[in-house]
Design a protein around this motif. Structure first.
Motif, PDB file in Angstrom:
ATOM      1  N   ASP A 155      10.115 -13.160   0.379  1.00 47.45           N
ATOM      2  CA  ASP A 155       8.745 -13.237   0.891  1.00 47.45           C
ATOM      3  C   ASP A 155       8.568 -14.357   1.896  1.00 47.45           C
ATOM      4  O   ASP A 155       7.582 -14.378   2.645  1.00 47.45           O
ATOM      5  N   HIS A 177       5.096  -5.773   1.802  1.00 48.24           N
ATOM      6  CA  HIS A 177       6.136  -6.770   1.563  1.00 48.24           C
ATOM      7  C   HIS A 177       5.611  -7.756   0.529  1.00 48.24           C
ATOM      8  O   HIS A 177       4.751  -8.590   0.823  1.00 48.24           O
ATOM      9  N   VAL A 227      10.461  -4.830   0.145  1.00 49.44           N
ATOM     10  CA  VAL A 227       9.809  -4.186   1.281  1.00 49.44           C
ATOM     11  C   VAL A 227       9.746  -2.693   0.977  1.00 49.44           C
ATOM     12  O   VAL A 227      10.791  -2.056   0.771  1.00 49.44           O
ATOM     13  N   PRO A 229      16.923  -8.279   5.708  1.00 52.13           N
ATOM     14  CA  PRO A 229      16.475  -7.173   4.860  1.00 52.13           C
ATOM     15  C   PRO A 229      17.645  -6.269   4.525  1.00 52.13           C
ATOM     16  O   PRO A 229      18.352  -5.773   5.420  1.00 52.13           O
TER      17      PRO A 229
END
Length: 653
Positions: free
Chosen positions: A93, A113, A118, A179
């Motif tokens: 985060d 998110h 996500v 990610p």
């Protein structure tokens, strides 16, 4: 200037034998985890299994002064769920997602998110088997309060006065800097790692450096590309003021490829480590002979330096704090065991670390000498025996804890030691190494479990390795031996008694016992196969045996309480008391016959050494023993008469 080795929580205590054989460190850390709950991964989101990753393209701007990031990650995947309406990724985060683009339509798509997840809502649900092609644009500063287990760090190496930014994603920390999908069983088929840095710096990563693109504002983009399957945690980058010390290696049957070393651009670094770096070529040749071709010879092998306190086996480009014989061998060995084949679950981290630890031993054995290798194995055994219990297999409920996953005593040292025992058990080096080559051929570019390796080696060697793995891989503890021996009438007689290292450990280990007899001044190595926890062996050896040694080549993880030569009354376990048993086979009872003294102790044990029946101080008229409560099978009868001992197997029908 010699870098002092940071003693990590998982390091065993090593010894230097002429060369620098500092114990290899692989990932991993000293600091307690400071962020609450960070040491243990939250429950894996099931939606991560709804798609298969085909390709990652990281395109990131960074420098060596901070962990600030700005970039994007393209993910090309295939839907597994039908229909696939949303796609889940992991990202801390602390990093900010600017937007997510559907590359098939060049349009932005909605997402949420939170809680390091996500959740991307696909504009149109995707049918199973169809592609998903997205790019996530993000920026920010990853968390800095995660202790050792954090995905990205930026620090000054105090020994070389060089700033470095580097990543270390194993086991659950890739989400700290990009990610991703942190699932071991889903290797990307290929990956590009593009890293834009100030032009005064260099950036290293996996694969081949396809080009360095010069950009405005004195910046350069290092474009690394790998076309081999790669696990999420093996994707990396390291950024510093490096010099490039590279050389080519030519291995039989493989194309010439480079060993690319990004080491600090400091006048003392190359003189300090050049010999260590050069010896990697010899190790590549050795491991290719033992295990099969280097898996990434169409790309490279190499290293980047960073002050991480050890080494990390990033695919084709290990990140190293320093260089030494064993750490070089360890991280190189990982390219076969850990990178080419990766553990399917963190319970089976032995597939990575136990094998890489044994690569240290093999490098010492074949490139230095066997005596040094035995001394090295002694040191590993000392570490294993420093506590009485613990399994190599990481038990359920502990596989989300990095400190248990990377337990140096169990995962690394005992993991390496049981491979050495397996080699001894197979008793044929050609078969052992052929088994490793077959294993790499069968599971290369994929994942495997301990059971997969067990079953493959069983098929390759014709040995049923189930018991061995139950005792040494899944089981806990080690055997403790008491040995009494004598040489009489041209026969060596050895009584071996085995006990577990602690309650809760394996009660009886079936591994053959190596005993060396010095016969007429020459060594004779014997393999004594126990059928029970207390057994007497008689081996015809004409001549004179002056002494015996137990396990001279350091195969077994064990303690030896005593090795004693029998006195004038003979060895315990032989019938020196004039005792016999009737009937045998028995039905309901046995009768002890012979002898002129009362029985001080009578025990009936099963073949695992568990005492099932015991009587003490039996008179001459109390020689009949009821066995009706014992089921049919083979048992061991032990009788103490005066100062002597009688031992015999009995069959109860």
């Amino acid at each position: 200037m010699r870098k002092s080795v940071l003693i990590l929580f998982l390091i065993l205590y090593g010894t230097t034998y002429g060369q620098d054989l500092t114990p290899a460190i692989c990932v991993k850390g000293t600091s307690p985890v400071n962020r609450p709950g960070y040491a243990s991964r939250p429950l894996e989101d099931s939606r991560l299994h709804d798609y298969d990753v085909n390709f990652y393209h990281l395109d990131i701007s960074a420098d060596n002064l901070s962990t600030d990031l700005d970039g994007s990650v393209r993910i090309l995947a295939t839907a597994l769920k039908d229909p696939l309406a949303e796609m889940v990724l992991e990202l801390t985060d602390a990093l900010i997602i600017d937007r997510i683009e559907d590359l098939s339509t060049s349009s932005d798509i909605p997402f949420t998110h939170a809680n390091d997840l996500v959740v991307i809502t696909l504009p149109d649900p995707v049918t199973a088997g169809d592609p998903v092609d997205i790019r996530i644009y993000y920026h920010g500063t990853p968390p800095v309060d995660a202790g050792f287990f954090k995905g990205i760090s930026s620090e000054l190496d105090p020994d070389w006065n060089r700033r470095v930014t580097w990543t270390l994603s194993e086991p659950f920390n890739a989400l700290d800097w990009w990610p991703t999908k942190q699932v071991l069983t889903d290797k990307a088929d290929s990956a590009y790692i593009y890293i834009t840095v100030p032009s005064s710096l260099k950036a290293g990563a996996a694969g081949t450096l396809s080009r360095i693109t010069e950009l405005p504002d004195n910046r350069s983009r290092y474009e690394w590309e790998t076309r081999h399957p790669i696990a999420y945690y093996l994707i990396s980058m390291a950024i510093a003021d490096y010099q490039d010390y590279s050389y080519d290696v030519s291995l039989a049957g493989q194309p010439t490829f480079p060993v690319v070393n990004y080491i600090y651009d400091h006048p003392g670094t190359l003189p300090q480590y050049q010999d260590d770096l050069d010896q990697v070529g010899d190790m590549l040749e050795l491991f290719s002979e033992l295990f099969g071709p280097y898996p990434y010879s169409d790309e490279k092998y190499g290293h980047t330096m960073a002050p991480l306190g050890g080494g990390m086996e990033h695919q084709t480009m290990s990140t190293m704090d320093f260089f030494s014989f064993t750490i070089d061998a360890h991280e190189l060995g990982h390219q076969w065991f850990g990178d080419h084949i990766t553990c399917e679950t963190w319970n089976d981290i032995w597939i990575n670390e136990g094998f890489a630890r044994y690569c240290e031993y093999l490098a010492i054995e074949f490139l230095i000498d066997e005596n040094t290798a035995r001394s090295w194995m002694d040191s590993r055994h000392q570490s294993i025996l420093s506590a009485p219990l613990g399994s190599v297999y990481v038990p359920s409920g502990q596989a989300d804890d990095p400190f248990r996953i990377f337990d140096g005593r169990l995962t690394y040292n005992k993991g390496g030691a049981i491979l050495h025992m397996l080699r001894y058990l197979i008793n044929n080096d050609d078969a052992f190494f052929q088994g490793l080559r077959t294993y790499l051929s069968a599971y290369g570019d994929d994942v495997a479990t301990g059971e997969d390796f067990r079953d493959l080696m069983s098929a390759e060697t014709g040995l049923d390795l189930t018991t061995f793995f139950n005792e040494w891989y899944f089981g806990q503890g080690n055997p403790v031996y008491d040995i009494i021996w004598e040489h009489r009438n041209d026969s060596l007689i050895v009584n071996a008694r085995q006990s577990p290292s602690a309650a809760g450990g394996v009660a009886f280990f079936t591994t053959p016992m190596p005993v060396n007899a010095v016969l007429n001044g020459s060594d004779t190595l014997l393999r004594l196969v126990p059928a029970s926890a207390s057994e007497t062996f008689k081996i015809y050896l004409p001549g004179e045996v002056n002494e015996i040694t137990f396990d001279p080549d350091r195969y077994l993880v064990k303690r030896v309480n005593s090795i004693t030569r029998a006195g004038v009354t003979g060895i315990e376990g032989l019938n020196t008391a004039g005792i016999s048993v009737y009937p045998n086979p028995a039905k309901g009872y046995i009768q002890i016959q012979g002898g002129t003294e009362p029985l001080r102790l009578l025990q009936v044990m099963d073949m695992q050494g568990r005492i099932l029946l015991q009587k003490e101080n039996l008179s001459m008229t109390e020689r009949t023993v009821y066995t009706g409560n014992l089921g049919p099978g083979i048992y061991l009868l032990l009788v103490n008469v005066g100062s002597q001992r009688y031992q015999q197997k009995i069959l109860i029908e």
